[in-house]
Design a protein around this motif. Structure first.
Motif, PDB file in Angstrom:
ATOM      1  N   ILE A 101      49.248  37.400  -5.558  1.00  0.00           N
ATOM      2  CA  ILE A 101      50.043  37.932  -6.654  1.00  0.00           C
ATOM      3  C   ILE A 101      49.414  39.243  -7.125  1.00  0.00           C
ATOM      4  CG2 ILE A 101      50.931  37.484  -8.972  1.00  0.00           C
ATOM      5  CD1 ILE A 101      50.384  34.430  -8.190  1.00  0.00           C
ATOM      6  N   PRO A 102      50.075  40.378  -6.861  1.00  0.00           N
ATOM      7  CA  PRO A 102      49.556  41.656  -7.364  1.00  0.00           C
ATOM      8  C   PRO A 102      49.591  41.664  -8.899  1.00  0.00           C
ATOM      9  CG  PRO A 102      51.320  41.996  -5.764  1.00  0.00           C
ATOM     10  CD  PRO A 102      51.294  40.543  -6.099  1.00  0.00           C
ATOM     11  N   LEU A 103      48.543  42.210  -9.508  1.00  0.00           N
ATOM     12  CA  LEU A 103      48.434  42.210 -10.965  1.00  0.00           C
ATOM     13  C   LEU A 103      48.372  43.624 -11.533  1.00  0.00           C
ATOM     14  CD1 LEU A 103      45.725  39.438 -11.485  1.00  0.00           C
ATOM     15  CD2 LEU A 103      48.204  39.200 -11.720  1.00  0.00           C
ATOM     16  N   GLN A 104      49.019  43.800 -12.675  1.00  0.00           N
ATOM     17  CA  GLN A 104      48.883  45.018 -13.460  1.00  0.00           C
ATOM     18  C   GLN A 104      47.937  44.775 -14.633  1.00  0.00           C
ATOM     19  OE1 GLN A 104      52.853  45.961 -14.668  1.00  0.00           O
ATOM     20  NE2 GLN A 104      53.441  46.724 -12.654  1.00  0.00           N
ATOM     21  N   LEU A 105      47.738  43.528 -14.975  1.00  0.00           N
ATOM     22  CA  LEU A 105      46.914  43.106 -16.097  1.00  0.00           C
ATOM     23  C   LEU A 105      45.467  43.536 -15.877  1.00  0.00           C
ATOM     24  CD1 LEU A 105      47.382  41.312 -18.627  1.00  0.00           C
ATOM     25  CD2 LEU A 105      46.798  39.357 -17.221  1.00  0.00           C
ATOM     26  N   ARG A 106      44.822  44.105 -16.914  1.00  0.00           N
ATOM     27  CA  ARG A 106      43.443  44.552 -16.758  1.00  0.00           C
ATOM     28  C   ARG A 106      42.508  44.023 -17.850  1.00  0.00           C
ATOM     29  NH1 ARG A 106      44.725  44.875 -12.403  1.00  0.00           N
ATOM     30  NH2 ARG A 106      45.036  46.703 -11.135  1.00  0.00           N
ATOM     31  N   ASP A 107      43.025  43.618 -18.987  1.00  0.00           N
ATOM     32  CA  ASP A 107      42.180  43.140 -20.077  1.00  0.00           C
ATOM     33  C   ASP A 107      41.437  41.877 -19.637  1.00  0.00           C
ATOM     34  OD1 ASP A 107      41.674  43.201 -23.199  1.00  0.00           O
ATOM     35  OD2 ASP A 107      42.094  41.111 -22.651  1.00  0.00           O
ATOM     36  N   PRO A 108      40.111  41.825 -19.787  1.00  0.00           N
ATOM     37  CA  PRO A 108      39.349  40.649 -19.329  1.00  0.00           C
ATOM     38  C   PRO A 108      39.771  39.346 -20.010  1.00  0.00           C
ATOM     39  CG  PRO A 108      37.859  42.423 -19.997  1.00  0.00           C
ATOM     40  CD  PRO A 108      39.247  42.865 -20.327  1.00  0.00           C
ATOM     41  N   ASN A 109      40.104  39.409 -21.291  1.00  0.00           N
ATOM     42  CA  ASN A 109      40.543  38.193 -21.988  1.00  0.00           C
ATOM     43  C   ASN A 109      41.896  37.726 -21.467  1.00  0.00           C
ATOM     44  OD1 ASN A 109      38.361  37.839 -23.975  1.00  0.00           O
ATOM     45  ND2 ASN A 109      39.053  39.825 -24.717  1.00  0.00           N
ATOM     46  N   ALA A 110      42.781  38.670 -21.200  1.00  0.00           N
ATOM     47  CA  ALA A 110      44.098  38.321 -20.666  1.00  0.00           C
ATOM     48  C   ALA A 110      43.970  37.747 -19.257  1.00  0.00           C
ATOM     49  CB  ALA A 110      45.001  39.548 -20.671  1.00  0.00           C
ATOM     50  N   ASP A 132      38.334  43.627  -7.612  1.00  0.00           N
ATOM     51  CA  ASP A 132      38.825  44.799  -8.335  1.00  0.00           C
ATOM     52  C   ASP A 132      39.915  44.436  -9.348  1.00  0.00           C
ATOM     53  OD1 ASP A 132      40.991  44.249  -6.715  1.00  0.00           O
ATOM     54  OD2 ASP A 132      41.081  46.247  -5.809  1.00  0.00           O
ATOM     55  N   ARG A 133      40.177  43.153  -9.519  1.00  0.00           N
ATOM     56  CA  ARG A 133      41.145  42.612 -10.481  1.00  0.00           C
ATOM     57  C   ARG A 133      42.583  43.054 -10.202  1.00  0.00           C
ATOM     58  NH1 ARG A 133      37.793  43.339 -16.114  1.00  0.00           N
ATOM     59  NH2 ARG A 133      36.080  41.999 -15.528  1.00  0.00           N
ATOM     60  N   PRO A 160      53.908  38.612 -20.617  1.00  0.00           N
ATOM     61  CA  PRO A 160      53.579  38.236 -22.008  1.00  0.00           C
ATOM     62  C   PRO A 160      52.103  38.464 -22.352  1.00  0.00           C
ATOM     63  CG  PRO A 160      54.921  36.532 -20.985  1.00  0.00           C
ATOM     64  CD  PRO A 160      54.554  37.504 -19.906  1.00  0.00           C
ATOM     65  N   LEU A 161      51.204  38.206 -21.391  1.00  0.00           N
ATOM     66  CA  LEU A 161      49.784  38.444 -21.645  1.00  0.00           C
ATOM     67  C   LEU A 161      49.511  39.931 -21.859  1.00  0.00           C
ATOM     68  CD1 LEU A 161      48.214  35.887 -19.169  1.00  0.00           C
ATOM     69  CD2 LEU A 161      47.997  35.863 -21.662  1.00  0.00           C
ATOM     70  N   MET A 162      50.232  40.784 -21.158  1.00  0.00           N
ATOM     71  CA  MET A 162      50.087  42.225 -21.382  1.00  0.00           C
ATOM     72  C   MET A 162      50.578  42.604 -22.774  1.00  0.00           C
ATOM     73  SD  MET A 162      51.137  43.629 -17.595  1.00  0.00           S
ATOM     74  CE  MET A 162      50.897  45.369 -17.920  1.00  0.00           C
ATOM     75  N   GLU A 163      51.666  41.981 -23.223  1.00  0.00           N
ATOM     76  CA  GLU A 163      52.164  42.218 -24.590  1.00  0.00           C
ATOM     77  C   GLU A 163      51.132  41.792 -25.622  1.00  0.00           C
ATOM     78  OE1 GLU A 163      56.019  40.748 -25.811  1.00  0.00           O
ATOM     79  OE2 GLU A 163      56.672  40.776 -23.720  1.00  0.00           O
ATOM     80  N   ILE A 164      50.506  40.661 -25.373  1.00  0.00           N
ATOM     81  CA  ILE A 164      49.573  40.083 -26.345  1.00  0.00           C
ATOM     82  C   ILE A 164      48.258  40.870 -26.410  1.00  0.00           C
ATOM     83  CG2 ILE A 164      48.170  38.046 -26.849  1.00  0.00           C
ATOM     84  CD1 ILE A 164      50.510  36.403 -25.503  1.00  0.00           C
ATOM     85  N   PHE A 165      47.704  41.211 -25.255  1.00  0.00           N
ATOM     86  CA  PHE A 165      46.353  41.752 -25.199  1.00  0.00           C
ATOM     87  C   PHE A 165      46.244  43.258 -24.978  1.00  0.00           C
ATOM     88  CE2 PHE A 165      45.635  37.267 -24.181  1.00  0.00           C
ATOM     89  CZ  PHE A 165      44.599  36.978 -25.014  1.00  0.00           C
ATOM     90  N   GLU A 166      47.242  43.882 -24.365  1.00  0.00           N
ATOM     91  CA  GLU A 166      47.083  45.301 -24.007  1.00  0.00           C
ATOM     92  C   GLU A 166      47.967  46.210 -24.848  1.00  0.00           C
ATOM     93  OE1 GLU A 166      47.599  45.481 -19.740  1.00  0.00           O
ATOM     94  OE2 GLU A 166      45.646  44.598 -19.430  1.00  0.00           O
TER      95      GLU A 166
END
Length: 166
Positions: A101-110, A132-133, A160-166
């Protein structure tokens, strides 16, 4: 004053959650359980502060509730699918497999929250985050359409995690 308070209570929501969980698990509101739970709720965040990657800043609290409801619904659906496989293994529709699953999410908590979500969902046995996350490798109990599973994870959890954390 603020510095002293932050040292005593570095993660107030975590402390509150720990106290609540302690009281729920013990099914008691006795003074002893409240006191011991309170001590643990204060001590654990202080002792584990170095393990948290960055301070958590929730940007959209409403998205947290939507994500929680989505995870609960998906977990229920996955539980039913796993029960079906356990009760009737001969009715397995698809073999197990891995999905990248390719990810755009980068925040460590997310990213940590995403890893917890996919690992607690029945039907997934293993997850690995690329160094490389950039991607999540996920083992799925029944793999019929890897692209659909990747799209589901991206749409229902990552966004949703991107909305919450980034």
């Amino acid at each position: 004053m603020k510095h002293w308070f932050h040292k005593l209570l570095p993660a107030p929501l975590l402390s509150l959650a720990l106290l609540g969980m302690w009281l729920l698990l013990n099914r008691s509101l006795s003074a002893g359980h409240v006191l011991l739970g309170g001590l643990l709720a204060l001590a654990i965040p202080v002792l584990t502060a170095g393990l948290r990657p960055t301070p958590v800043r929730i940007r959209r609290p409403g998205a947290v509730l939507r994500l929680l409801l989505t995870v609960m619904a998906d977990t229920l659906q996955s539980n039913l699918a796993v029960v079906r496989l356990l009760l009737a293994p001969q009715r397995r529709r698809h073999p197990a497999g891995f999905v990248r699953i390719p990810l755009q999410l980068r925040d460590p908590n997310a990213l940590a929250a995403l890893a917890m979500i996919v690992c607690i969902t029945p039907g997934t046995a293993w997850a690995e985050l690329a160094l490389d996350r950039s991607a999540l490798l996920l083992h799925v109990l029944e793999l019929d359409d890897a692209a659909a599973i990747a799209a589901h994870i991206q749409q229902h959890y990552e966004r949703p995690l991107m909305e919450i954390f980034e």
